[in-house]
Design an enzyme around this catalytic site. Structure first.
Site, PDB file in Angstrom:
ATOM      1  N   HIS A 308     -59.318 -47.055 -22.095  1.00 20.75           N
ATOM      2  CA  HIS A 308     -57.890 -46.789 -21.916  1.00 20.75           C
ATOM      3  C   HIS A 308     -57.546 -47.046 -20.462  1.00 20.75           C
ATOM      4  CE1 HIS A 308     -54.009 -44.715 -21.997  1.00 20.75           C
ATOM      5  NE2 HIS A 308     -54.074 -44.831 -23.296  1.00 20.75           N
ATOM      6  N   ASP A 366     -56.486 -44.574 -31.079  1.00 18.46           N
ATOM      7  CA  ASP A 366     -56.561 -45.511 -32.208  1.00 18.46           C
ATOM      8  C   ASP A 366     -57.908 -45.511 -32.906  1.00 18.46           C
ATOM      9  OD1 ASP A 366     -54.588 -47.287 -30.056  1.00 18.46           O
ATOM     10  OD2 ASP A 366     -53.921 -46.778 -32.078  1.00 18.46           O
TER      11      ASP A 366
HETATM   12  C1  SDX Z   1     -53.232 -47.709 -26.907  1.00 19.49           C
HETATM   13  O1  SDX Z   1     -51.295 -47.490 -22.372  1.00 19.49           O
HETATM   14  C2  SDX Z   1     -51.258 -46.584 -23.314  1.00 19.49           C
HETATM   15  O2  SDX Z   1     -50.940 -45.444 -23.097  1.00 19.49           O
HETATM   16  C3  SDX Z   1     -51.617 -47.117 -24.687  1.00 19.49           C
HETATM   17  C4  SDX Z   1     -51.695 -46.063 -25.805  1.00 19.49           C
HETATM   18  C5  SDX Z   1     -50.328 -45.449 -26.091  1.00 19.49           C
HETATM   19  O3  SDX Z   1     -50.293 -44.337 -26.646  1.00 19.49           O
HETATM   20  O4  SDX Z   1     -49.306 -46.169 -25.851  1.00 19.49           O
HETATM   21  O5  SDX Z   1     -52.607 -45.038 -25.432  1.00 19.49           O
HETATM   22  C6  SDX Z   1     -52.178 -46.673 -27.116  1.00 19.49           C
HETATM   23  O6  SDX Z   1     -52.901 -48.868 -26.770  1.00 19.49           O
HETATM   24  C7  SDX Z   1     -54.667 -47.269 -26.762  1.00 19.49           C
HETATM   25  C8  SDX Z   1     -55.623 -48.464 -26.420  1.00 19.49           C
HETATM   26  C9  SDX Z   1     -55.936 -49.209 -27.738  1.00 19.49           C
HETATM   27  N1  SDX Z   1     -56.667 -50.455 -27.419  1.00 19.49           N
HETATM   28  C10 SDX Z   1     -57.971 -50.611 -27.751  1.00 19.49           C
HETATM   29  O7  SDX Z   1     -58.667 -49.713 -28.235  1.00 19.49           O
HETATM   30  C11 SDX Z   1     -58.518 -52.015 -27.439  1.00 19.49           C
HETATM   31  C12 SDX Z   1     -59.913 -51.887 -26.792  1.00 19.49           C
HETATM   32  N2  SDX Z   1     -59.718 -51.375 -25.393  1.00 19.49           N
HETATM   33  C13 SDX Z   1     -59.649 -52.377 -24.353  1.00 19.49           C
HETATM   34  O8  SDX Z   1     -59.025 -53.577 -24.702  1.00 19.49           O
HETATM   35  C14 SDX Z   1     -59.215 -51.761 -23.012  1.00 19.49           C
HETATM   36  O9  SDX Z   1     -59.951 -50.633 -22.832  1.00 19.49           O
HETATM   37  C15 SDX Z   1     -57.761 -51.420 -22.787  1.00 19.49           C
HETATM   38  C16 SDX Z   1     -56.850 -52.574 -23.048  1.00 19.49           C
HETATM   39  C17 SDX Z   1     -57.338 -50.266 -23.635  1.00 19.49           C
HETATM   40  C18 SDX Z   1     -57.622 -50.981 -21.326  1.00 19.49           C
HETATM   41  O10 SDX Z   1     -57.858 -52.108 -20.579  1.00 19.49           O
HETATM   42  P1  SDX Z   1     -57.920 -52.038 -18.992  1.00 19.49           P
HETATM   43  O11 SDX Z   1     -57.429 -50.768 -18.442  1.00 19.49           O
HETATM   44  O12 SDX Z   1     -57.297 -53.293 -18.494  1.00 19.49           O
HETATM   45  O13 SDX Z   1     -59.452 -51.979 -18.761  1.00 19.49           O
HETATM   46  P2  SDX Z   1     -60.269 -53.188 -18.259  1.00 19.49           P
HETATM   47  O14 SDX Z   1     -60.002 -54.335 -19.156  1.00 19.49           O
HETATM   48  O15 SDX Z   1     -60.010 -53.338 -16.802  1.00 19.49           O
HETATM   49  O16 SDX Z   1     -61.756 -52.687 -18.498  1.00 19.49           O
HETATM   50  C19 SDX Z   1     -62.506 -52.140 -17.444  1.00 19.49           C
HETATM   51  C20 SDX Z   1     -63.940 -52.520 -17.790  1.00 19.49           C
HETATM   52  C21 SDX Z   1     -64.117 -54.027 -17.981  1.00 19.49           C
HETATM   53  O17 SDX Z   1     -65.490 -54.308 -17.704  1.00 19.49           O
HETATM   54  P3  SDX Z   1     -65.867 -54.842 -16.191  1.00 19.49           P
HETATM   55  O18 SDX Z   1     -64.974 -56.043 -15.921  1.00 19.49           O
HETATM   56  O19 SDX Z   1     -65.592 -53.679 -15.253  1.00 19.49           O
HETATM   57  O20 SDX Z   1     -67.338 -55.197 -16.283  1.00 19.49           O
HETATM   58  O21 SDX Z   1     -64.301 -51.918 -19.057  1.00 19.49           O
HETATM   59  C22 SDX Z   1     -64.553 -52.948 -19.994  1.00 19.49           C
HETATM   60  C23 SDX Z   1     -63.931 -54.231 -19.463  1.00 19.49           C
HETATM   61  O22 SDX Z   1     -64.631 -55.367 -19.950  1.00 19.49           O
HETATM   62  N3  SDX Z   1     -63.938 -52.515 -21.244  1.00 19.49           N
HETATM   63  C24 SDX Z   1     -64.502 -52.636 -22.445  1.00 19.49           C
HETATM   64  C25 SDX Z   1     -63.603 -52.033 -23.333  1.00 19.49           C
HETATM   65  N4  SDX Z   1     -62.531 -51.577 -22.670  1.00 19.49           N
HETATM   66  C26 SDX Z   1     -62.739 -51.884 -21.370  1.00 19.49           C
HETATM   67  N5  SDX Z   1     -65.664 -53.194 -22.828  1.00 19.49           N
HETATM   68  C27 SDX Z   1     -65.937 -53.133 -24.155  1.00 19.49           C
HETATM   69  N6  SDX Z   1     -65.120 -52.563 -25.097  1.00 19.49           N
HETATM   70  C28 SDX Z   1     -63.958 -52.004 -24.700  1.00 19.49           C
HETATM   71  N7  SDX Z   1     -63.173 -51.445 -25.602  1.00 19.49           N
END
Ligand code: SDX
Length: 431
Positions: A308, A366
């Site tokens: 998140h 989710d």
């Molecule tokens: C919702 O914003 C809100 O409030 C949203 C929400 C709401 O109520 O409106 O809470 C609802 O959208 C919840 C999120 C649902 N999405 C997912 O579950 C999709 C999977 N999650 C990821 O796509 C991600 O965690 C996000 C999009 C939710 C957050 O992305 P960020 O903040 O841009 O995080 P990031 O991409 O910078 O990740 C940081 C690190 C990265 O690795 P490094 O580059 O540091 O090596 O964490 C890794 C990412 O690759 N990472 C994941 C991951 N989420 C982040 N790796 C594997 N699986 C994941 N799910």
């Protein structure tokens, strides 16, 4: 006490600027950089808005480190335990929990806006039968502005209120009609004697040829899940609604833009994607393979339902839904549902994996919500539609808050340009 400021120095020119710090009620304060470009000649750069407050708001507060979520100051855990979706809707729109009479009159207002204009109902027939219900929602909600001209003067507070009530009231009717169209069944009219979620279940699952019994467990579970999804600060879809609203577009068009942004699997589309991911994993023995893919930078696969932007602790909503899963599956579904067992195992393994621990990747709202939707009998392609119904309250409340601000102005971010410098056109014969 002197004003709280932050001073920034350009070590190239020695020029300094002193910027005021805006005070928050709780949580981080904000440095007001409004003068920064004009006085220092630089833009600030923050793709994804990791450190940027796009507005000030009195609606929702979340603390990502503590895993706290407050709606108008009330902890989500207390609202989940004691409140109802429409009571929370009143709280978000008008700032206070309603008294008994206020809640009753609010409920009466909402139910009386639940029907759709009969000619609008014909719009569903224009969609292919296998259109994703979110595609139908985007189209039909945006088209409400073609029917409700009498509530689109956004500078008129009565219009804003009616438009907000219409949107909250009609979303379940539009959602159910989108679903009925996708399965080739006749639309069901709303029934004003039913609760908000009872009405939705009846419009989705009842058929003209036999009585339909609303399951009170499903009705209550849906109401609780809707409370958890009402609002969430300046997430992607809410920021989209605010930006669309800042151009003074009508509220129906703004909410339609929010639905569009919510659809993405990185945002609200994640609940549907989690179920698809769990079905793809299929068996506990396959979890290591998928975890490896989630960590592989060359693989676009991510563990959907984890991580998140703000929560670097367990999402408080996921904690509530996870507990509810056990109760609902025991009553409605199969508590030994292999998908639920797989989800619990996946969560346990991920939360003990160094990659996830280091990046503070916890299950988000989710991760579990789809399991409850599935137990209630809601089809996977309707999961994000459920999210949109609930989030419409937050979108409307955020839009109302923005549009009634004194110094409201159009949102217009700048950019860091990295394209070609100026060059002259070259005739095609000389290229
Ligand atoms: C919702 O914003 C809100 O409030 C949203 C929400 C709401 O109520 O409106 O809470 C609802 O959208 C919840 C999120 C649902 N999405 C997912 O579950 C999709 C999977 N999650 C990821 O796509 C991600 O965690 C996000 C999009 C939710 C957050 O992305 P960020 O903040 O841009 O995080 P990031 O991409 O910078 O990740 C940081 C690190 C990265 O690795 P490094 O580059 O540091 O090596 O964490 C890794 C990412 O690759 N990472 C994941 C991951 N989420 C982040 N790796 C594997 N699986 C994941 N799910």
């Amino acid at each position: 006490m002197s004003e709280h400021t932050v001073t920034i120095t350009d070590n190239k020119t020695g020029k300094q600027i002193e910027l005021p710090v805006k005070q928050s009620t709780i949580g981080p304060q904000a440095v007001d950089i409004g003068r920064f470009f004009r006085e220092m000649g630089y833009f600030t750069f923050d793709p994804g808005f990791l450190s940027t407050a796009s507005c000030q708001s009195a609606l929702t507060y979340l603390d990502g480190a503590k895993g706290e979520l407050l709606y108008r100051g009330y902890p989500i855990e207390q609202l989940a335990e004691h409140s109802s979706f429409l009571e929370v809707a009143h709280l978000m729109l008008y700032g206070e929990l309603p008294g008994k009479n206020q809640l009753e009159s609010f409920n009466n207002i909402i139910v009386r806006h639940s029907m759709l204009n009969e000619s609008l109902k014909r719009l569903f027939g224009g969609f292919y039968h296998d259109a994703h219900p979110m595609a139908t929602m985007v189209g039909v909600v945006g088209s409400l502005s073609a029917f409700y001209h009498d509530s689109t003067d956004i500078h008129n507070s009565d219009h804003r209120k009616i438009a907000g009530h219409r949107l909250i009231a009609k979303m379940p009717t539009i959602a159910a009609a989108s679903y009925k169209h996708s399965i080739g069944e006749p639309q069901v009219y709303p029934d004003n004697s039913l609760s908000y979620t009872g009405n939705l279940l009846n419009m989705m699952f009842s058929v003209p040829c036999e009585p339909y019994q609303i399951d009170p467990v499903a009705e209550k579970a849906l109401d609780l899940i809707f409370i958890l999804h009402v609002d969430h600060e300046q997430n992607a879809s809410t920021s989209t609604v605010r930006l669309a609203g800042s151009s003074l577009a009508n509220p129906f068009a703004c909410i339609s833009s929010g639905i569009t942004a919510l659809w993405g699997p990185a945002h609200g589309g994640a609940n549907e994607a989690v179920l698809n991911m769990l079905n793809e994993i299929g068996d506990v023995n396959n979890i290591p393979k998928f975890l490896a893919r989630a960590k592989d930078k060359n693989d676009a696969f991510r563990l959907i339902g984890f991580g998140h932007r703000v929560y670097k602790n367990y999402d408080p909503r996921a904690r509530i839904i996870r507990k509810m899963c056990h109760e609902v599956l025991a009553k409605l579904g199969d508590e030994n549902d292999p998908t639920f067992e797989l989800a619990l195992k996946l969560e346990e393994i991920a939360l003990n994996d160094e990659y996830f621990i280091e990046r503070k990747l916890y299950p988000n709202v989710d991760f579990y919500s789809g399991l409850i939707y599935k137990a209630i009998g809601i089809p996977t392609n309707m999961f994000t539609v459920m999210f949109a119904i609930a989030r419409t309250v937050g979108w409307v409340a955020q839009w109302m808050e923005m549009i009634s601000e004194d110094n409201q102005r159009i949102g217009r971010p700048r950019q860091l340009y990295t394209g070609p410098t100026m060059r002259d056109y070259v005739d095609i014969n000389e290229r």
